[in-house]
Design a protein around this motif. Structure first.
Motif, PDB file in Angstrom:
ATOM      1  N   THR A 190       0.829  -1.207   0.000  1.00  0.00           N
ATOM      2  CA  THR A 190       0.000   0.000   0.000  1.00  0.00           C
ATOM      3  C   THR A 190       0.865   1.259   0.000  1.00  0.00           C
ATOM      4  O   THR A 190       0.584   2.227  -0.722  1.00  0.00           O
ATOM      5  CB  THR A 190      -0.948   0.003   1.210  1.00  0.00           C
ATOM      6  N   THR A 191       1.938   1.242   0.777  1.00  0.00           N
ATOM      7  CA  THR A 191       2.866   2.372   0.771  1.00  0.00           C
ATOM      8  C   THR A 191       3.498   2.547  -0.603  1.00  0.00           C
ATOM      9  O   THR A 191       3.657   3.674  -1.098  1.00  0.00           O
ATOM     10  CB  THR A 191       3.967   2.159   1.828  1.00  0.00           C
ATOM     11  N   THR A 192       3.823   1.426  -1.243  1.00  0.00           N
ATOM     12  CA  THR A 192       4.418   1.487  -2.580  1.00  0.00           C
ATOM     13  C   THR A 192       3.439   2.115  -3.569  1.00  0.00           C
ATOM     14  O   THR A 192       3.833   2.908  -4.441  1.00  0.00           O
ATOM     15  CB  THR A 192       4.812   0.080  -3.051  1.00  0.00           C
ATOM     16  N   TRP A 226      -2.379   9.096   1.164  1.00  0.00           N
ATOM     17  CA  TRP A 226      -1.395   9.255   0.084  1.00  0.00           C
ATOM     18  C   TRP A 226      -2.015  10.002  -1.101  1.00  0.00           C
ATOM     19  O   TRP A 226      -1.407  10.911  -1.668  1.00  0.00           O
ATOM     20  CB  TRP A 226      -0.900   7.892  -0.385  1.00  0.00           C
ATOM     21  N   GLY A 227      -3.243   9.614  -1.473  1.00  0.00           N
ATOM     22  CA  GLY A 227      -3.900  10.241  -2.611  1.00  0.00           C
ATOM     23  C   GLY A 227      -4.177  11.710  -2.392  1.00  0.00           C
ATOM     24  O   GLY A 227      -3.984  12.539  -3.298  1.00  0.00           O
ATOM     25  N   SER A 228      -4.619  12.060  -1.187  1.00  0.00           N
ATOM     26  CA  SER A 228      -4.983  13.456  -0.907  1.00  0.00           C
ATOM     27  C   SER A 228      -3.772  14.385  -1.009  1.00  0.00           C
ATOM     28  O   SER A 228      -3.904  15.562  -1.330  1.00  0.00           O
ATOM     29  CB  SER A 228      -5.612  13.563   0.483  1.00  0.00           C
ATOM     30  N   ARG A 229      -2.605  13.853  -0.758  1.00  0.00           N
ATOM     31  CA  ARG A 229      -1.395  14.684  -0.797  1.00  0.00           C
ATOM     32  C   ARG A 229      -1.044  15.124  -2.213  1.00  0.00           C
ATOM     33  O   ARG A 229      -0.337  16.122  -2.400  1.00  0.00           O
ATOM     34  CB  ARG A 229      -0.218  13.913  -0.192  1.00  0.00           C
ATOM     35  N   VAL A 230      -1.490  14.350  -3.199  1.00  0.00           N
ATOM     36  CA  VAL A 230      -1.163  14.695  -4.590  1.00  0.00           C
ATOM     37  C   VAL A 230      -2.410  14.996  -5.416  1.00  0.00           C
ATOM     38  O   VAL A 230      -2.354  15.104  -6.643  1.00  0.00           O
ATOM     39  CB  VAL A 230      -0.341  13.574  -5.264  1.00  0.00           C
ATOM     40  N   GLY A 231      -3.567  15.141  -4.744  1.00  0.00           N
ATOM     41  CA  GLY A 231      -4.794  15.518  -5.437  1.00  0.00           C
ATOM     42  C   GLY A 231      -5.470  14.387  -6.184  1.00  0.00           C
ATOM     43  O   GLY A 231      -6.239  14.633  -7.113  1.00  0.00           O
ATOM     44  N   ALA A 232      -5.224  13.134  -5.779  1.00  0.00           N
ATOM     45  CA  ALA A 232      -5.841  11.981  -6.441  1.00  0.00           C
ATOM     46  C   ALA A 232      -7.027  11.478  -5.612  1.00  0.00           C
ATOM     47  O   ALA A 232      -6.912  11.280  -4.396  1.00  0.00           O
ATOM     48  CB  ALA A 232      -4.828  10.861  -6.631  1.00  0.00           C
ATOM     49  N   GLU A 233      -8.159  11.257  -6.266  1.00  0.00           N
ATOM     50  CA  GLU A 233      -9.353  10.740  -5.598  1.00  0.00           C
ATOM     51  C   GLU A 233      -9.178   9.266  -5.265  1.00  0.00           C
ATOM     52  O   GLU A 233      -8.591   8.501  -6.041  1.00  0.00           O
ATOM     53  CB  GLU A 233     -10.571  10.924  -6.515  1.00  0.00           C
ATOM     54  N   THR A 234      -9.688   8.853  -4.094  1.00  0.00           N
ATOM     55  CA  THR A 234      -9.629   7.452  -3.691  1.00  0.00           C
ATOM     56  C   THR A 234     -11.036   6.886  -3.590  1.00  0.00           C
ATOM     57  O   THR A 234     -11.895   7.451  -2.909  1.00  0.00           O
ATOM     58  CB  THR A 234      -8.916   7.287  -2.335  1.00  0.00           C
ATOM     59  N   VAL A 235     -11.265   5.769  -4.268  1.00  0.00           N
ATOM     60  CA  VAL A 235     -12.552   5.062  -4.188  1.00  0.00           C
ATOM     61  C   VAL A 235     -12.390   3.915  -3.197  1.00  0.00           C
ATOM     62  O   VAL A 235     -11.479   3.092  -3.337  1.00  0.00           O
ATOM     63  CB  VAL A 235     -12.974   4.523  -5.572  1.00  0.00           C
ATOM     64  N   GLY A 353      12.440   0.265  -4.338  1.00  0.00           N
ATOM     65  CA  GLY A 353      12.273   1.103  -3.158  1.00  0.00           C
ATOM     66  C   GLY A 353      13.558   1.122  -2.359  1.00  0.00           C
ATOM     67  O   GLY A 353      14.105   0.071  -2.015  1.00  0.00           O
ATOM     68  N   LEU A 354      14.046   2.321  -2.058  1.00  0.00           N
ATOM     69  CA  LEU A 354      15.365   2.456  -1.440  1.00  0.00           C
ATOM     70  C   LEU A 354      15.335   3.308  -0.178  1.00  0.00           C
ATOM     71  O   LEU A 354      16.324   3.943   0.165  1.00  0.00           O
ATOM     72  CB  LEU A 354      16.338   3.066  -2.447  1.00  0.00           C
ATOM     73  N   PRO A 358       8.886   9.663   1.065  1.00  0.00           N
ATOM     74  CA  PRO A 358       7.771   9.573   0.120  1.00  0.00           C
ATOM     75  C   PRO A 358       8.208   9.494  -1.332  1.00  0.00           C
ATOM     76  O   PRO A 358       7.470   8.977  -2.166  1.00  0.00           O
ATOM     77  CB  PRO A 358       6.974  10.863   0.389  1.00  0.00           C
ATOM     78  N   ASP A 359       9.404   9.968  -1.649  1.00  0.00           N
ATOM     79  CA  ASP A 359       9.899   9.919  -3.022  1.00  0.00           C
ATOM     80  C   ASP A 359      11.056   8.939  -3.180  1.00  0.00           C
ATOM     81  O   ASP A 359      11.849   9.038  -4.120  1.00  0.00           O
ATOM     82  CB  ASP A 359      10.317  11.319  -3.492  1.00  0.00           C
ATOM     83  N   ASP A 360      11.146   7.950  -2.268  1.00  0.00           N
ATOM     84  CA  ASP A 360      12.203   6.946  -2.343  1.00  0.00           C
ATOM     85  C   ASP A 360      11.753   5.711  -3.122  1.00  0.00           C
ATOM     86  O   ASP A 360      11.997   4.575  -2.721  1.00  0.00           O
ATOM     87  CB  ASP A 360      12.664   6.543  -0.937  1.00  0.00           C
ATOM     88  N   LEU A 361      11.067   5.942  -4.227  1.00  0.00           N
ATOM     89  CA  LEU A 361      10.737   4.878  -5.174  1.00  0.00           C
ATOM     90  C   LEU A 361      11.260   5.335  -6.525  1.00  0.00           C
ATOM     91  O   LEU A 361      10.888   6.403  -7.016  1.00  0.00           O
ATOM     92  CB  LEU A 361       9.224   4.648  -5.243  1.00  0.00           C
ATOM     93  N   ALA A 362      12.142   4.537  -7.116  1.00  0.00           N
ATOM     94  CA  ALA A 362      12.839   4.992  -8.319  1.00  0.00           C
ATOM     95  C   ALA A 362      12.651   4.010  -9.469  1.00  0.00           C
ATOM     96  O   ALA A 362      12.616   2.804  -9.261  1.00  0.00           O
ATOM     97  CB  ALA A 362      14.328   5.142  -8.028  1.00  0.00           C
TER      98      ALA A 362
END
Length: 375
Positions: A190-192, A226-235, A353-354, A358-362
């Protein structure tokens, strides 16, 4: 002074007095008007009244927090090279310590082989790499200075740089791309997904998130945050709701909102439970009634080693995995799974993931990864 002059003086004085009195009355009248105006509120036009009401309502409503601006994916792996280097990574440290010897004797080769197998590179890949190293060093007359370059080249080859690592997140015919994310409990799935949402938003994509992991109450809350932080709607659905129905609703909402991508979380299903794996297949079939699934990402914990490979094989049988996301790769002695999982499945590692940021996925790049390991 004669009579005529006296009369003229009286008339002049009267005129002056009249002007003075008139001026005083005007000033007094203006003061009274100002006092009355202060007591009586101004009359607003309908447009002014409406504007004032809207402003009052806006001020009374809670203000949404500002959206995060995710870091651009390009260069993330370069920024995280330090975490993969020998100073931080046991796998890399073990390789470099062995290759620093003045002479590569039989004992050194055996130690190197043990290090690679322990790091879950796999027996077949390890044998192939050791044989190549023996051959090249032998050709050079035992010159160990070339050992690092040979190891680098062989690891890059094992990493299959020819595989397509593009994330297929856009659909066709006006429908969104659908990314299904699967994996067992504890892999950071879920974090990923939340971090992946940041990657996609940073690339300019629009999203709807689907919280189809309905067996964990916290999963939907976590995904929504996570979604709210970037303006993405969650269903999301209620706790214990049918995961397939939530996934269906998320894709439906993505179609209605005309976004680029529906990103679907699923329950962390144990691969030993056949019924749950069958249900995951059901989620896939239900989604495809509305739009094709464009990407199936399997999230694996890099520290689980061979157990992760077993999980990968079972999931691949159920949902046709198209890409691997390896989490917790920093500090892992099991870094060889990057190579072995691709060898076993023929499926590319697309993201790594390193860290906990929040931006440690490359996005994964084989040459950058190997360069970092051997730096």
């Amino acid at each position: 002074m004669n009579t005529t002059d006296l009369i003229f003086l009286v008339i002049l004085i009267g005129i002056v007095l009249a002007l003075v009195i008139a001026s005083l009355m005007v000033v007094r009248g203006r003061r009274i008007e100002k006092q009355e105006a202060a007591k009586t509120p101004p009359v607003e036009t309908p447009a002014e009244q409406e504007s004032a009401e809207e402003q009052e309502q806006t001020e009374s409503q809670p203000q949404a927090p500002p959206l995060d601006i995710p870091e651009a994916p390009e260069g993330r792996l370069a920024r995280l090279r330090r975490k993969l280097s020998a100073a931080e990574n046991p796998f890399a440290r073990g390789l470099l310590s062995l290759l620093s010897a003045d002479k590569l004797d039989e004992e050194t080769y055996e130690d190197l082989e043990a290090t690679l197998i322990t790091a879950d590179l796999g027996v077949a890949a390890t044998t192939e790499l050791i044989d190549a190293l023996r051959t090249e060093i032998g050709i050079s007359g035992g010159d160990t200075s070339k050992a690092k370059q040979v190891l680098h080249d062989e690891l890059v080859k094992l990493g299959k740089p020819e595989l397509d690592r593009t994330l297929n997140v856009e659909g066709a015919d006006g429908k969104p791309g659908v990314v299904l994310v699967v994996g067992v409990n504890g892999t950071g799935k879920t974090t990923t997904i939340g971090k992946l949402a940041r990657v996609l938003v940073a690339e300019g994509h629009t999203l709807v998130l689907g919280a189809a992991d309905t067996f964990r109450a916290a999963a939907a809350d976590q995904l929504e945050t996570w979604g709210s932080r970037v303006g993405a709607e969650t269903v999301r659905g209620t706790e214990g709701a049918d995961p397939a129905s939530v996934a269906f609703a998320a894709v439906q909402r993505a179609i209605e909102a005309e976004v680029d991508t529906a990103l679907i979380d699923t329950a962390g299903r144990l691969h030993t439970k056949t019924g749950l794996m069958d249900e995951l297949g059901k989620v896939k079939r239900v989604i495809e009634k509305q739009a094709p699934i464009t990407e199936v990402l399997l999230v694996l914990d890099a520290t689980t080693g061979q157990n992760g490979l077993i999980q990968a094989k079972v999931f691949a049988e159920v949902v046709d995995v198209t890409g691997i996301v390896l989490t917790k790769l920093d500090g892992s002695a099991k870094g060889g799974i990057v190579f072995s999982v691709q060898q076993e499945l023929g499926v590319p590692v697309k993201l790594v993931g390193l860290g906990e940021g929040p931006d440690d996925l490359a996005p994964f790049d084989v040459e950058e990864f190997v360069d970092a390991l051997l730096s």
